[in-house]
Scaffold this active site. Structure first.
Site, PDB file in Angstrom:
ATOM      1  N   GLU A   1      10.007  49.983  78.922  1.00 32.77           N
ATOM      2  CA  GLU A   1      10.051  50.367  77.517  1.00 32.77           C
ATOM      3  C   GLU A   1       9.069  49.652  76.608  1.00 32.77           C
ATOM      4  O   GLU A   1       8.750  50.140  75.528  1.00 32.77           O
ATOM      5  CB  GLU A   1      11.491  50.204  76.995  1.00 32.77           C
ATOM      6  CG  GLU A   1      12.372  51.302  77.539  1.00 32.77           C
ATOM      7  CD  GLU A   1      13.848  50.996  77.465  1.00 32.77           C
ATOM      8  OE1 GLU A   1      14.494  51.490  76.549  1.00 32.77           O
ATOM      9  OE2 GLU A   1      14.368  50.267  78.338  1.00 32.77           O
ATOM     10  N   GLY A  35      11.469  43.646  83.346  1.00 32.91           N
ATOM     11  CA  GLY A  35      11.444  45.099  83.249  1.00 32.91           C
ATOM     12  C   GLY A  35      10.323  45.518  82.317  1.00 32.91           C
ATOM     13  O   GLY A  35      10.057  44.846  81.328  1.00 32.91           O
TER      14      GLY A  35
END
Ligand code: MOS
Length: 763
Positions: free
Chosen positions: A730, A727
């Protein structure tokens, strides 16, 4: 650690690895810079966001907010508001239906709720924070509702509140866990090692409150259908979180609630749990018997949606003569409330970043009477990397060593606190590539100038953990050779549909235009919430599991047929490509999906599956990392800081789509620039009021604040993740504020340890 979790961990360590995903190295659609499939919908305004659904007989709601931090409502005078034009009803604790207490979000699994705060909604006269909704006004138009809300007169009986972070630090306590991890870690005697270290640094770092400002303020439309089922169009990062939380509050079954959110205008964690606005909108729909729309104003978002905690962090590092770390201390305090459980994980990065002979890591949290703090833009990691990466820089200057080199010599071979192997870590390579691209050169402080502008460069390490959650996906493959992939996933700008279409097309060997992706609706199978940068790999694992079942069904159908070229083969011997199943050894031998279904006289094959538990995260140390390089100019006369050059060099597994990925990294860095230089929530400690609840006074970076940001990445697949990917939502935010503060030190010789670095701190 409990005995059971210790045993669990030992069992997991001994488990054999899963076979790496067969698509890890495949280059067909995955890895291509494909345009967003919903790009055109968005730029033409056709993509519908929560506030934009049109329902018959709809009415509009606005909220009134408490102006005290703690106490009781003594008297409500509603007559002026009730008599205002267009007002249908006003709901307060005096006439609200009795509701159940919302169930808090629980990071350990699919819990019964996802609420941000477990405070009863309009139950009684009690006030818990300045900004708490005390009434919901429903009217014929939005403007009428907003106006009437201003006419509500309230008398309070003020109670004693706890509001000052600094004055109450001594009350901070060690929480039982920090996001399922221990709050404290001791390895060796870090304080003793620090005292005897050849080189050391030991300082406090401060970060302020930050608030969420997605471009789409939180918006909900709630409507009860004739069959009693409730539909909630809600700007959320977790559809099933909404259905479960709302069902719990209103004594319904979760499947009696449908949550819809195909497009979300930014979440950043602020839409990751369910806040009062969603529940109040449903309440208004229930009490009026009409569909109700509740759009929070920008001020409303500041009042009732939490943000990032203020923090005080101590970082001490001790090194031997050669710069090898012998001691690392990272401890500190964050603020939470009595009504949530989220001590932000600022200490997570240091658990994985550097080798050291000893560690002391400790988090404490202190309860204040405010709206609950919440997930915000790499919560914990963003503020934690500011402290630790500033401290590393300070030590490097003290030792007169290039900060890239100081990081290189302390790069661990194994996870330094968990002692497990890294699943994939190439941080040094990211530094080398970034340094080359940036033309990094370590120069002494205050050695570069252009007139009254002082120039400096700074670096910092970015870090974010890899998370994955089980996800359920349903796939149907039809006789015309098209496929539909269904998952209650979210698109908040990341490129969810685009990337999962690339993936599905490769998984089945179909042209991408033959596959469609349905998402954004809780009537679809439960994929994963969009948070913790988990969604892409979680949904990818769900798709793989469902696809495997579909392909097996196809194989069974074909191999039963004596005339099929697949008849004598085993499932392991075939692969999905060219629109069907073909022998791995002889790609001419096989059949298309269309032919298989035609011969079997079937219209489609369909399967639903849930991916496995993410045990790999216990077995390996799994993180994403990167190197941030920036150049700033600081005006010696005014103290103004301009960020003028940026290279972000990331090591985040395989990159699935360079276009959407680059945009994600860039977006994170833009947020980090805001965090470093301009964003700050002004909080009045006398009464708990947020003083700058608007974008006019809470400055998020705009175009003029952001330089050209160059993004590069290693693109080395992680063999232990779906598609080899991590991912990436962030990580861009992490390390950014430290890189800027370090560049400011390089430019000016001034070390600023409290964010944001506003000009007053530089004069
Ligand atoms: Mo992110 S702060 O987990 O949406």
């Amino acid at each position: 650690m409990s005995i059971i979790s210790k045993i669990m961990e030992t069992v997991v360590q001994a488990m054999p690895d899963k076979k790496p995903d067969r698509l890890i190295h495949q280059k067909k659609y995955i890895g291509q810079a494909i345009n967003r499939v919903d790009g055109q919908l968005k730029v033409t305004g056709e993509a519908k966001f929560s506030a934009e659904y049109e329902l018959d007989n709809i009415c509009y709601a606005a909220l009134a907010y408490s102006s005290i931090a703690k106490g009781k409502i003594k008297k409500l005078n509603l007559s002026a508001a009730q008599n205002a034009e267009g007002v249908i009803t006003i709901i307060t604790h005096e006439n609200s239906l009795k509701l159940n207490k919302p169930v808090l979000f629980d990071p350990s699994g699919r819990s019964r709720g996802s609420a941000a705060m477990d405070i009863d909604i309009l139950k009684d006269e009690n006030i818990y924070w300045n900004g708490q909704p005390i009434a919901i006004v429903v009217a014929d138009t939005q403007e009428q509702a907003e106006h009437a809300a201003t006419l509500i007169a309230v008398e309070y009986k003020e109670g004693k509140s706890t509001l000052s972070f600094d004055a109450n630090k001594s009350k901070a306590k060690t929480p039982s866990k920090v996001m399922m991890e221990p709050a404290e870690i001791k390895i060796g005697d870090a304080e003793k090692e620090l005292k005897h270290a050849a080189h050391s640094t030991d300082n406090f770092y401060h970060t302020p409150r930050y608030n969420h400002n997605a471009i789409e303020p939180h918006a909900t439309i709630a409507a009860f259908k004739e069959d009693g089922r409730l539909v909630v169009f809600d700007s959320t990062q977790g559809l099933y979180g909404v259905t479960r939380t709302v069902a719990g509050v209103f004594s319904m079954k979760p499947d009696e609630v449908q949550a819809v959110a195909p497009f979300v205008g930014g979440g950043f964690g602020g839409k990751g749990s369910v806040w009062f606005n969603t529940m109040l909108c449903v309440l208004a729909a229930k009490q009026t018997g009409r569909p109700v729309k509740l759009n929070l104003s920008r001020e409303g978002v500041f009042r009732i949606i939490g943000g990032c905690t203020p923090s005080e962090q101590r970082v001490a590092i001790g090194a031997d003569e050669n710069g090898k770390f012998v001691s690392i201390v990272h401890s500190g305090i964050t603020a939470t409330t009595e009504h949530n459980n989220f001590p932000e994980q600022f200490s997570f990065p240091i658990r994985h970043l550097y080798a050291s002979k000893s560690f002391y890591i400790g988090q404490k949290a202190l309860n204040l009477d405010t709206v609950a703090n919440t997930f915000m833009r790499a919560p914990g990691e963003s503020i934690g990397t500011f402290a630790i990466e500033s401290a590393i820089d300070e030590l490097a200057y003290k030792m007169n060593m290039d900060p890239v080199e100081l990081r290189r010599i302390n790069e661990p071979a194994k996870d330094p606190t968990k002692e497990t192997e890294f699943s994939s870590r190439h941080l040094i390579e990211a530094y080398q590539r970034g340094a080359k691209k940036f033309r990094w050169k370590h120069l002494p402080p205050k050695s570069q100038r252009d007139g009254e502008w002082l120039i400096g460069q700074g670096i910092a390490t970015a870090f974010y953990p890899v998370y994955r959650f089980p996800a359920t996906v349903k796939i149907s493959l039809f006789a015309d050779g098209t496929a539909i992939v269904k998952a209650a996933a979210h698109e908040m700008g990341m490129g969810t549909a685009t990337v999962q279409l690339q993936h599905s097309a490769d998984r089945f060997g179909l042209p991408i235009e033959k596959v469609s992706f349905q998402y954004g609706n809780s009537d679809l199978p439960e994929a994963s919430f969009a948070g913790g940068s988990n969604q892409t790999v979680s949904v990818a694992a769900g798709i793989s599991s469902a696809a495997e079942k579909v392909l097996e069904e196809f194989f069974k159908l074909a191999s039963k047929n004596k005339n099929s070229p697949l008849h004598n083969l085993k499932f392991e011997d075939v692969e999905a490509k060219n629109g069907g199943l073909f022998s791995k050894n002889d790609s001419t031998k096989g059949e298309t999906y269309i032919d298989i279904l035609k011969e079997a006289g079937k219209g489609f094959i369909e399967a639903e599956a849930t991916s496995d538990m993410p045990l790999e995260i216990q077995k390996y140390s799994m993180g994403s990392q990167g190197a941030q390089f920036c150049e700033v100019r600081v005006n010696e006369v005014t103290g103004e800081v301009r960020v003028i050059r940026w290279v972000g060099s990331f090591d985040t597994g395989r990159i699935l789509n360079p276009k959407t990925a680059t945009s994600q990294f860039r977006g994170g860095i833009v947020m980090g620039i805001g965090m470093a230089l301009t964003e700050e929530t002004f909080f009045d400690e006398r009464n708990g009021r947020i003083m700058n609840p608007s974008l006019a006074e809470y400055h998020v970076p705009v175009n003029a604040d952001v330089p050209n940001i160059e993004i590069i990445y290693n693109d080395i697949p992680d063999e232990h993740t779906p598609l080899g990917a991590h991912g990436i939502g962030e990580i861009g935010i992490t390390g950014t504020a430290a890189a800027i503060a370090n560049a400011i030190f390089n430019a000016t010789g001034k070390r600023i340890r409290s964010l944001p670095v506003t000009l007053d701190k530089l004069l």
